[in-house]
Design a protein around this motif. Structure first.
Motif, mmCIF file in Angstrom:
data_model
loop_
_atom_site.group_PDB
_atom_site.id
_atom_site.type_symbol
_atom_site.label_atom_id
_atom_site.label_comp_id
_atom_site.label_asym_id
_atom_site.label_seq_id
_atom_site.Cartn_x
_atom_site.Cartn_y
_atom_site.Cartn_z
ATOM 1 N N TYR A 13 10.256 2.772 54.880
ATOM 2 C CA TYR A 13 9.416 1.480 54.594
ATOM 3 C C TYR A 13 10.156 0.377 55.379
ATOM 4 O O TYR A 13 9.431 -0.658 55.866
ATOM 5 N N ALA A 14 11.425 0.345 55.256
ATOM 6 C CA ALA A 14 12.191 -0.933 56.336
ATOM 7 C C ALA A 14 11.687 -0.802 57.867
ATOM 8 O O ALA A 14 11.404 -1.964 58.398
ATOM 9 N N GLU A 15 11.590 0.491 58.168
ATOM 10 C CA GLU A 15 11.126 0.630 59.589
ATOM 11 C C GLU A 15 9.615 0.017 59.710
ATOM 12 O O GLU A 15 9.519 -0.771 60.799
ATOM 13 N N LEU A 16 8.655 0.013 58.879
ATOM 14 C CA LEU A 16 7.461 -0.352 58.866
ATOM 15 C C LEU A 16 7.395 -1.681 58.709
ATOM 16 O O LEU A 16 6.395 -2.652 59.496
ATOM 17 N N MET A 17 8.483 -2.482 58.039
ATOM 18 C CA MET A 17 8.424 -3.860 58.035
ATOM 19 C C MET A 17 9.399 -4.617 59.036
ATOM 20 O O MET A 17 9.590 -5.880 59.020
ATOM 21 N N ASN A 18 10.069 -3.520 60.142
ATOM 22 C CA ASN A 18 10.748 -4.069 60.944
ATOM 23 C C ASN A 18 11.836 -4.744 60.553
ATOM 24 O O ASN A 18 12.420 -5.750 60.844
ATOM 25 N N ARG B 44 6.652 4.460 41.660
ATOM 26 C CA ARG B 44 5.339 4.792 41.915
ATOM 27 C C ARG B 44 4.673 6.044 42.259
ATOM 28 O O ARG B 44 3.650 6.422 41.719
ATOM 29 N N ILE B 45 5.642 7.089 42.567
ATOM 30 C CA ILE B 45 5.379 8.339 42.495
ATOM 31 C C ILE B 45 5.391 8.931 40.978
ATOM 32 O O ILE B 45 4.463 9.710 40.808
ATOM 33 N N ILE B 46 6.323 8.633 40.084
ATOM 34 C CA ILE B 46 6.276 9.127 38.794
ATOM 35 C C ILE B 46 5.048 8.445 38.130
ATOM 36 O O ILE B 46 4.206 9.148 37.112
ATOM 37 N N LEU B 47 4.594 7.311 38.401
ATOM 38 C CA LEU B 47 3.221 6.731 37.570
ATOM 39 C C LEU B 47 2.089 7.628 37.876
ATOM 40 O O LEU B 47 1.189 8.030 37.363
ATOM 41 N N GLU B 48 1.945 7.946 39.327
ATOM 42 C CA GLU B 48 1.077 9.019 39.695
ATOM 43 C C GLU B 48 1.009 10.281 39.241
ATOM 44 O O GLU B 48 0.137 10.928 38.773
ATOM 45 N N GLU C 118 2.424 -3.442 48.854
ATOM 46 C CA GLU C 118 1.304 -2.635 49.676
ATOM 47 C C GLU C 118 1.609 -1.483 50.336
ATOM 48 O O GLU C 118 0.631 -0.469 50.220
ATOM 49 N N LEU C 119 2.655 -1.576 51.102
ATOM 50 C CA LEU C 119 3.090 -0.326 51.746
ATOM 51 C C LEU C 119 3.347 0.812 50.658
ATOM 52 O O LEU C 119 2.938 2.079 51.198
ATOM 53 N N ILE C 120 3.986 0.651 49.963
ATOM 54 C CA ILE C 120 4.245 1.508 48.892
ATOM 55 C C ILE C 120 3.257 2.247 48.385
ATOM 56 O O ILE C 120 2.801 3.331 48.087
ATOM 57 N N ASN C 121 1.937 1.382 47.994
ATOM 58 C CA ASN C 121 0.801 1.906 47.155
ATOM 59 C C ASN C 121 0.202 2.703 48.285
ATOM 60 O O ASN C 121 -0.651 3.535 47.817
ATOM 61 N N HIS C 122 0.203 2.466 49.683
ATOM 62 C CA HIS C 122 -0.609 3.077 50.608
ATOM 63 C C HIS C 122 0.282 4.367 50.811
ATOM 64 O O HIS C 122 -0.604 5.359 51.272
ATOM 65 N N HIS C 123 1.393 4.473 51.000
ATOM 66 C CA HIS C 123 1.999 5.662 51.621
ATOM 67 C C HIS C 123 3.033 6.673 50.598
ATOM 68 O O HIS C 123 3.720 7.186 51.152
ATOM 69 N N TYR C 124 2.976 6.269 49.422
ATOM 70 C CA TYR C 124 4.227 6.861 48.450
ATOM 71 C C TYR C 124 4.014 8.417 48.515
ATOM 72 O O TYR C 124 5.002 8.957 48.224
ATOM 73 N N ARG C 125 2.825 8.844 48.626
ATOM 74 C CA ARG C 125 2.740 10.344 48.775
ATOM 75 C C ARG C 125 3.412 10.785 49.978
ATOM 76 O O ARG C 125 4.222 11.984 49.776
ATOM 77 N N GLU C 126 3.339 10.479 51.361
ATOM 78 C CA GLU C 126 4.135 10.780 52.454
ATOM 79 C C GLU C 126 5.407 10.241 52.825
ATOM 80 O O GLU C 126 6.307 10.837 53.340
ATOM 81 N N LEU C 127 5.742 8.936 52.512
ATOM 82 C CA LEU C 127 7.028 8.286 52.771
ATOM 83 C C LEU C 127 7.672 8.203 51.405
ATOM 84 O O LEU C 127 7.126 7.196 50.387
ATOM 85 N N ALA D 80 2.732 18.955 42.392
ATOM 86 C CA ALA D 80 3.801 18.746 43.183
ATOM 87 C C ALA D 80 3.020 18.462 44.551
ATOM 88 O O ALA D 80 3.416 17.789 45.534
ATOM 89 N N VAL D 81 2.115 19.503 44.968
ATOM 90 C CA VAL D 81 1.417 19.499 46.324
ATOM 91 C C VAL D 81 0.841 18.361 46.282
ATOM 92 O O VAL D 81 0.825 17.678 47.813
ATOM 93 N N ARG D 82 0.092 17.551 45.576
ATOM 94 C CA ARG D 82 -0.653 16.396 45.720
ATOM 95 C C ARG D 82 -0.057 15.278 46.118
ATOM 96 O O ARG D 82 -0.172 14.434 46.690
ATOM 97 N N LEU D 83 1.356 15.348 45.544
ATOM 98 C CA LEU D 83 2.259 14.231 45.684
ATOM 99 C C LEU D 83 3.214 14.553 46.997
ATOM 100 O O LEU D 83 4.335 13.992 47.050
ATOM 101 N N ASN D 84 2.856 15.432 47.603
ATOM 102 C CA ASN D 84 3.589 16.186 48.835
ATOM 103 C C ASN D 84 5.045 16.506 48.590
ATOM 104 O O ASN D 84 6.035 16.146 49.370
ATOM 105 N N PHE D 85 5.337 17.297 47.431
ATOM 106 C CA PHE D 85 6.910 17.881 47.059
ATOM 107 C C PHE D 85 6.495 19.236 47.768
ATOM 108 O O PHE D 85 5.602 20.083 47.385
ATOM 109 N N ALA D 86 7.361 19.853 48.512
ATOM 110 C CA ALA D 86 7.270 21.247 49.145
ATOM 111 C C ALA D 86 7.821 22.112 48.258
ATOM 112 O O ALA D 86 7.309 23.120 48.191
#
Length: 298
Positions: A214-219, A244-248, A199-208, A264-270
């Motif tokens: 992810y470990a920090e989000l899950m403590n 997940r990034i490659i799929l998108e 669930e976390l990866i599907n929501h945050h893969y663009r920025e995280l 690249a910009v949409r996937l948050n690669f500088a």
């Protein structure tokens, strides 16, 4: 009404695209032939914001789901999660049933009901195709009863708890048919952690993009979470994030008229150059080669 996703050009359809009853019920079912006749806009590649089941009772062809071609045969099932892109090439005689539903329909006040408990709805075990060994008379009968209940006269309303019960039986029978190898550490605790991570990866893969985030989000510690991933799905935490990034990225290159820099910009690669190297490392192809492979000109 249909709406188009903001992030790429692949149409994204909601339940209201399939009639008022579907929108109100949070559920929809129709024969395959009737569905394609009533809704011709689904003939091209598209996505949904709901869960989908396709049961092919007879026919042959190909069903493409997120760049993987699955055979269409009699007595085959295809189960999809929101956001997946699919298209098909079916023989004229192909028939069966489509059913759609949203999580709220399945939960129906039962908070413990979790769709990711079913293996075919887990992105870490992607396998939307189930070939039944023969005509399953129970599944066939239940789906017919689902359609009959859904199509009660307009002045009446379908018995939604009954429809939900039918759906539960179908999903549980299909889960039994689904042969899954989940490795050694498939304890309920490990499975729960993987569902949360998914669930976390599907929501945050663009920025995280880093495992420790992810470990920090899950403590949890990154090393512990990585060990859980390797034990349950045979992949590292980094592998799951990158997949997940490659799929998108593949979805963008396939269905959106965007340049490599724009993707690249949409996937948050500088750095677009780094993104190209990242894509090639994980696919063996440059973005240009990938587009050539799927016959889409740059």
């Amino acid at each position: 009404m249909k709406r188009t996703a903001a992030l790429n050009d692949t149409p994204l359809y909601c339940l209201d695209a399939f009639g008022e009853r579907a929108e109100q019920s949070l559920f929809y079912i129709e024969t395959l032939k009737e569905h394609l006749q009533k809704h011709p806009f689904v003939s091209k590649s598209h996505r949904h914001d709901f869960y989908l089941g396709l049961y092919v009772s007879r026919g042959i062809g190909t069903h493409t789901i997120d760049f993987v071609d699955y055979p269409v045969k009699s007595n085959s099932f295809y189960l999809m999660t929101p956001g997946q892109v699919h298209a098909w090439n079916l023989s004229p005689e192909t028939d069966g049933y489509f059913f759609f539903f949203v999580p709220a329909f399945y939960q129906m006040g039962q908070q413990e009901s979790d769709l990711t408990a079913f293996p075919f709805f887990q992105s870490f075990h992607p396998s939307p195709y189930i070939q039944l060994p023969g005509c399953d008379s129970v599944i066939d009968l239940i789906i017919q009863e689902m359609l009959k209940e859904y199509k009660t006269p307009a002045q009446a309303r379908p018995d939604l708890p009954l429809l939900r019960s039918y759906l539960e039986v179908v999903l549980r029978k299909l889960a039994r048919e689904r042969d899954v190898s989940v490795g050694g550490d498939s304890t309920p605790n490990a499975t729960h952690k993987l569902r949360k991570l998914e669930e976390l990866i599907n929501h945050h893969y663009r920025e995280l993009k880093q495992p420790h985030e992810y470990a920090e989000l899950m403590n949890l510690s990154a090393s512990y979470l990585n060990n859980v991933c390797k034990a349950v799905v045979g992949k590292t935490l980094s592998d799951l994030i990158h997949a997940r990034i490659i799929l998108e990225a593949k979805r963008f290159f396939s269905y959106a008229d965007l340049t490599i820099s724009q993707v690249a910009v949409r996937l948050n690669f500088a750095d677009p150059s780094y993104f190209i190297r990242f894509f090639k490392k994980h696919t063996g192809l440059t973005p240009e080669q990938f587009r050539e492979q799927i016959n889409r000109p740059l």
